[in-house]
Structures are given as C-alpha cells and as structure tokens.
Motif scaffolding. Sequence first.
Motif, PDB file in Angstrom:
ATOM      1  N   LYS A   2      15.359 -23.660 -81.887  1.00 43.87           N
ATOM      2  CA  LYS A   2      14.223 -23.733 -82.801  1.00 43.87           C
ATOM      3  C   LYS A   2      12.897 -23.590 -82.052  1.00 43.87           C
ATOM      4  CE  LYS A   2      16.606 -26.612 -86.151  1.00 43.87           C
ATOM      5  NZ  LYS A   2      17.091 -25.499 -86.884  1.00 43.87           N
ATOM      6  N   ILE A   3      11.937 -22.995 -82.721  1.00 47.82           N
ATOM      7  CA  ILE A   3      10.596 -22.829 -82.169  1.00 47.82           C
ATOM      8  C   ILE A   3       9.798 -24.085 -82.507  1.00 47.82           C
ATOM      9  CG2 ILE A   3       8.475 -21.491 -82.299  1.00 47.82           C
ATOM     10  CD1 ILE A   3      10.201 -19.063 -83.057  1.00 47.82           C
ATOM     11  N   SER A   4       9.195 -24.692 -81.496  1.00 51.68           N
ATOM     12  CA  SER A   4       8.386 -25.884 -81.754  1.00 51.68           C
ATOM     13  C   SER A   4       6.915 -25.526 -81.947  1.00 51.68           C
ATOM     14  CB  SER A   4       8.555 -26.912 -80.641  1.00 51.68           C
ATOM     15  OG  SER A   4       8.256 -26.348 -79.397  1.00 51.68           O
ATOM     16  N   SER A   5       6.446 -24.475 -81.278  1.00 53.53           N
ATOM     17  CA  SER A   5       5.072 -24.018 -81.502  1.00 53.53           C
ATOM     18  C   SER A   5       4.952 -22.560 -81.084  1.00 53.53           C
ATOM     19  CB  SER A   5       4.058 -24.865 -80.723  1.00 53.53           C
ATOM     20  OG  SER A   5       4.176 -24.614 -79.342  1.00 53.53           O
ATOM     21  N   VAL A   6       3.968 -21.890 -81.676  1.00 55.78           N
ATOM     22  CA  VAL A   6       3.690 -20.494 -81.332  1.00 55.78           C
ATOM     23  C   VAL A   6       2.184 -20.272 -81.417  1.00 55.78           C
ATOM     24  CG1 VAL A   6       4.026 -19.626 -83.683  1.00 55.78           C
ATOM     25  CG2 VAL A   6       4.323 -18.082 -81.754  1.00 55.78           C
ATOM     26  N   SER A   7       1.671 -19.504 -80.474  1.00 57.84           N
ATOM     27  CA  SER A   7       0.254 -19.136 -80.482  1.00 57.84           C
ATOM     28  C   SER A   7       0.142 -17.721 -79.929  1.00 57.84           C
ATOM     29  CB  SER A   7      -0.574 -20.120 -79.645  1.00 57.84           C
ATOM     30  OG  SER A   7      -0.137 -20.107 -78.299  1.00 57.84           O
ATOM     31  N   HIS A   8      -1.037 -17.162 -80.025  1.00 59.15           N
ATOM     32  CA  HIS A   8      -1.219 -15.821 -79.465  1.00 59.15           C
ATOM     33  C   HIS A   8      -2.314 -15.875 -78.420  1.00 59.15           C
ATOM     34  CE1 HIS A   8      -4.848 -14.953 -81.953  1.00 59.15           C
ATOM     35  NE2 HIS A   8      -4.226 -15.728 -82.834  1.00 59.15           N
ATOM     36  N   ASN A   9      -2.153 -15.072 -77.387  1.00 62.07           N
ATOM     37  CA  ASN A   9      -3.100 -15.028 -76.279  1.00 62.07           C
ATOM     38  C   ASN A   9      -3.521 -13.567 -76.117  1.00 62.07           C
ATOM     39  OD1 ASN A   9      -4.329 -14.881 -73.717  1.00 62.07           O
ATOM     40  ND2 ASN A   9      -3.201 -16.691 -73.027  1.00 62.07           N
ATOM     41  N   ASN A  10      -4.718 -13.243 -76.622  1.00 61.51           N
ATOM     42  CA  ASN A  10      -5.179 -11.855 -76.579  1.00 61.51           C
ATOM     43  C   ASN A  10      -5.496 -11.398 -75.161  1.00 61.51           C
ATOM     44  OD1 ASN A  10      -4.937 -11.415 -79.341  1.00 61.51           O
ATOM     45  ND2 ASN A  10      -6.926 -12.336 -79.747  1.00 61.51           N
ATOM     46  N   ARG A  11      -5.870 -12.310 -74.284  1.00 60.80           N
ATOM     47  CA  ARG A  11      -6.144 -11.943 -72.896  1.00 60.80           C
ATOM     48  C   ARG A  11      -4.863 -11.479 -72.202  1.00 60.80           C
ATOM     49  NH1 ARG A  11      -6.192 -15.008 -68.490  1.00 60.80           N
ATOM     50  NH2 ARG A  11      -6.201 -16.939 -69.651  1.00 60.80           N
ATOM     51  N   LYS A  12      -3.761 -12.170 -72.460  1.00 61.45           N
ATOM     52  CA  LYS A  12      -2.465 -11.791 -71.889  1.00 61.45           C
ATOM     53  C   LYS A  12      -1.748 -10.756 -72.751  1.00 61.45           C
ATOM     54  CE  LYS A  12      -1.545 -16.159 -69.541  1.00 61.45           C
ATOM     55  NZ  LYS A  12      -0.611 -17.287 -69.448  1.00 61.45           N
ATOM     56  N   ARG A  13      -2.285 -10.518 -73.962  1.00 66.21           N
ATOM     57  CA  ARG A  13      -1.668  -9.603 -74.936  1.00 66.21           C
ATOM     58  C   ARG A  13      -0.224 -10.006 -75.199  1.00 66.21           C
ATOM     59  NH1 ARG A  13      -3.667  -5.812 -77.045  1.00 66.21           N
ATOM     60  NH2 ARG A  13      -1.941  -4.345 -77.016  1.00 66.21           N
ATOM     61  N   SER A  36      -4.101  -5.355 -81.792  1.00 67.44           N
ATOM     62  CA  SER A  36      -5.030  -4.693 -80.877  1.00 67.44           C
ATOM     63  C   SER A  36      -6.417  -5.293 -81.081  1.00 67.44           C
ATOM     64  CB  SER A  36      -5.057  -3.185 -81.138  1.00 67.44           C
ATOM     65  OG  SER A  36      -5.563  -2.923 -82.431  1.00 67.44           O
ATOM     66  N   ALA A  37      -7.372  -4.855 -80.261  1.00 67.58           N
ATOM     67  CA  ALA A  37      -8.741  -5.364 -80.395  1.00 67.58           C
ATOM     68  C   ALA A  37      -9.317  -4.981 -81.758  1.00 67.58           C
ATOM     69  CB  ALA A  37      -9.612  -4.813 -79.278  1.00 67.58           C
ATOM     70  N   GLY A  38      -8.968  -3.802 -82.259  1.00 68.86           N
ATOM     71  CA  GLY A  38      -9.455  -3.353 -83.558  1.00 68.86           C
ATOM     72  C   GLY A  38      -8.637  -3.873 -84.731  1.00 68.86           C
ATOM     73  N   ASN A  39      -7.472  -4.416 -84.451  1.00 64.74           N
ATOM     74  CA  ASN A  39      -6.582  -4.922 -85.497  1.00 64.74           C
ATOM     75  C   ASN A  39      -5.958  -6.235 -85.013  1.00 64.74           C
ATOM     76  OD1 ASN A  39      -5.200  -4.968 -87.917  1.00 64.74           O
ATOM     77  ND2 ASN A  39      -3.648  -3.492 -87.281  1.00 64.74           N
ATOM     78  N   PRO A  40      -6.771  -7.304 -84.932  1.00 65.10           N
ATOM     79  CA  PRO A  40      -6.283  -8.568 -84.361  1.00 65.10           C
ATOM     80  C   PRO A  40      -5.399  -9.372 -85.312  1.00 65.10           C
ATOM     81  CG  PRO A  40      -8.512  -8.850 -85.144  1.00 65.10           C
ATOM     82  CD  PRO A  40      -8.164  -7.392 -85.343  1.00 65.10           C
ATOM     83  N   ARG A  58       0.229 -11.888 -89.321  1.00 69.65           N
ATOM     84  CA  ARG A  58      -0.425 -10.864 -90.132  1.00 69.65           C
ATOM     85  C   ARG A  58      -1.638 -10.360 -89.364  1.00 69.65           C
ATOM     86  NH1 ARG A  58      -1.444 -13.656 -94.326  1.00 69.65           N
ATOM     87  NH2 ARG A  58      -3.672 -13.931 -94.052  1.00 69.65           N
ATOM     88  N   LEU A  59      -1.800  -9.048 -89.370  1.00 65.99           N
ATOM     89  CA  LEU A  59      -2.928  -8.418 -88.700  1.00 65.99           C
ATOM     90  C   LEU A  59      -4.085  -8.248 -89.672  1.00 65.99           C
ATOM     91  CD1 LEU A  59      -0.965  -5.658 -86.735  1.00 65.99           C
ATOM     92  CD2 LEU A  59      -1.573  -7.962 -85.982  1.00 65.99           C
ATOM     93  N   ALA A  60      -5.268  -7.976 -89.160  1.00 64.05           N
ATOM     94  CA  ALA A  60      -6.452  -7.805 -90.000  1.00 64.05           C
ATOM     95  C   ALA A  60      -6.256  -6.685 -91.014  1.00 64.05           C
ATOM     96  CB  ALA A  60      -7.669  -7.525 -89.128  1.00 64.05           C
ATOM     97  N   SER A  61      -5.454  -5.673 -90.681  1.00 67.44           N
ATOM     98  CA  SER A  61      -5.207  -4.551 -91.599  1.00 67.44           C
ATOM     99  C   SER A  61      -4.284  -4.933 -92.751  1.00 67.44           C
ATOM    100  CB  SER A  61      -4.587  -3.388 -90.821  1.00 67.44           C
ATOM    101  OG  SER A  61      -3.302  -3.757 -90.337  1.00 67.44           O
ATOM    102  N   GLY A  62      -3.681  -6.129 -92.686  1.00 69.18           N
ATOM    103  CA  GLY A  62      -2.760  -6.579 -93.723  1.00 69.18           C
ATOM    104  C   GLY A  62      -1.299  -6.345 -93.358  1.00 69.18           C
ATOM    105  N   VAL A  63      -1.046  -5.630 -92.281  1.00 68.38           N
ATOM    106  CA  VAL A  63       0.319  -5.387 -91.824  1.00 68.38           C
ATOM    107  C   VAL A  63       0.901  -6.700 -91.300  1.00 68.38           C
ATOM    108  CG1 VAL A  63       1.749  -4.128 -90.159  1.00 68.38           C
ATOM    109  CG2 VAL A  63      -0.180  -2.989 -91.258  1.00 68.38           C
ATOM    110  N   GLU A  64       2.151  -6.963 -91.664  1.00 66.18           N
ATOM    111  CA  GLU A  64       2.803  -8.196 -91.228  1.00 66.18           C
ATOM    112  C   GLU A  64       3.948  -7.886 -90.283  1.00 66.18           C
ATOM    113  OE1 GLU A  64       3.929 -10.568 -94.577  1.00 66.18           O
ATOM    114  OE2 GLU A  64       1.861 -10.839 -95.216  1.00 66.18           O
ATOM    115  N   GLY A  65       4.213  -8.828 -89.401  1.00 69.21           N
ATOM    116  CA  GLY A  65       5.312  -8.698 -88.460  1.00 69.21           C
ATOM    117  C   GLY A  65       6.104  -9.986 -88.401  1.00 69.21           C
ATOM    118  N   TRP A  66       7.307  -9.890 -87.843  1.00 75.82           N
ATOM    119  CA  TRP A  66       8.218 -11.027 -87.786  1.00 75.82           C
ATOM    120  C   TRP A  66       8.980 -10.943 -86.481  1.00 75.82           C
ATOM    121  CZ3 TRP A  66      13.635 -11.941 -88.270  1.00 75.82           C
ATOM    122  CH2 TRP A  66      13.989 -13.190 -88.781  1.00 75.82           C
ATOM    123  N   VAL A  67       9.131 -12.058 -85.782  1.00 73.71           N
ATOM    124  CA  VAL A  67       9.840 -12.092 -84.503  1.00 73.71           C
ATOM    125  C   VAL A  67      10.835 -13.245 -84.537  1.00 73.71           C
ATOM    126  CG1 VAL A  67       9.629 -12.374 -82.002  1.00 73.71           C
ATOM    127  CG2 VAL A  67       7.855 -11.143 -83.270  1.00 73.71           C
TER     128      VAL A  67
END
Length: 149
Positions: A2-13, A36-40, A58-67
């Motif tokens: 199970k995942i206990s936490s998730v975050s995003h790090n734009n510097r590390k991409r 991306s920088a244009g679609n965070p 979900r990205l700023a463009s409205g596109v969603e992803g799942w991992v």
Amino acid sequence: MKISSVSHNNRKRAFEVATSGSAFLFPYSKVDATPSAGNPIVALAIDEEAGREAFSYRLASGVEGWVHVEQVLEYNRDPRYMRDLLLYKLTVEAGRRVQQSGLSKREIIRRLETSPAQFYRLLDPTNYRKSIDQVLALLSVLECEVDWL
C-alpha cells in the motif's frame, strides 16, 4: 503493498512514493500523461478505490494519469517485489509444464519426495511463502532447464 503518501517533485521531475518502510522515486517520463513546465500537475491523490495501491494525478490541461504501486516497485527493482515476480513467473511456467508433461501428478510428487498438499502449494501462483528452490526442483523434475539472464 500500500502507498502511504505520494507527492511530486518538479525539480527532480519525479513522483515521490512512500510505502510502509520504503520511499521511491518514479520519473515523470515513465507515465503516459507526462507533466511539464507548461502542463503541471494540479491534483495528486492516492486512489482509495484501488486499496491504496495506486495514485492518480491531473494535469493543468485536464489530462489524467494513474500509476500502480507495482509500476513503481518494478522501476526501482525492489528486491521483495522482484523475488515475488520471479516466483510468480516460475510457478506459472511450472503449472504449464505439469499439464504438458506425460508424467502423472503422483509420479511428480514421488520424484519431488513431497506430499500432495505441498505439491499443490507449489503450483499455486498466489502462494509467495514457498521458496524459489522448491519451484526450481519441480521444474527440474519436469526436465525444464532454467537459464538466468
């Protein structure tokens, strides 16, 4: 797992995924909807409906992803996950070989010097308590050679 936490790090991409006792990075380049920088990323959450074994974003463009957590574990080559994956693949192959072999199950059990219950546990792909050695012994009885790459 199970995942206990998730975050995003734009510097590390990359996504930073924490499970019980372990933390992993999962790069943006490995997902279908790439931030991306244009679609965070504007939203990120653990998926409760998937039993906390996945996260969505979900990205700023409205596109969603799942991992799924298995993608993260496989990318990071987590030793426990890789062992279970190997054990699963060997078990499935052993089951296929048992069906194809001309040997009766009683003969296979006799050659393994084990009990019928243990034999059926060896063939159960959901049983991860068995050892790889036991499955290799079964494959050997079935005259299957295993090469490690």
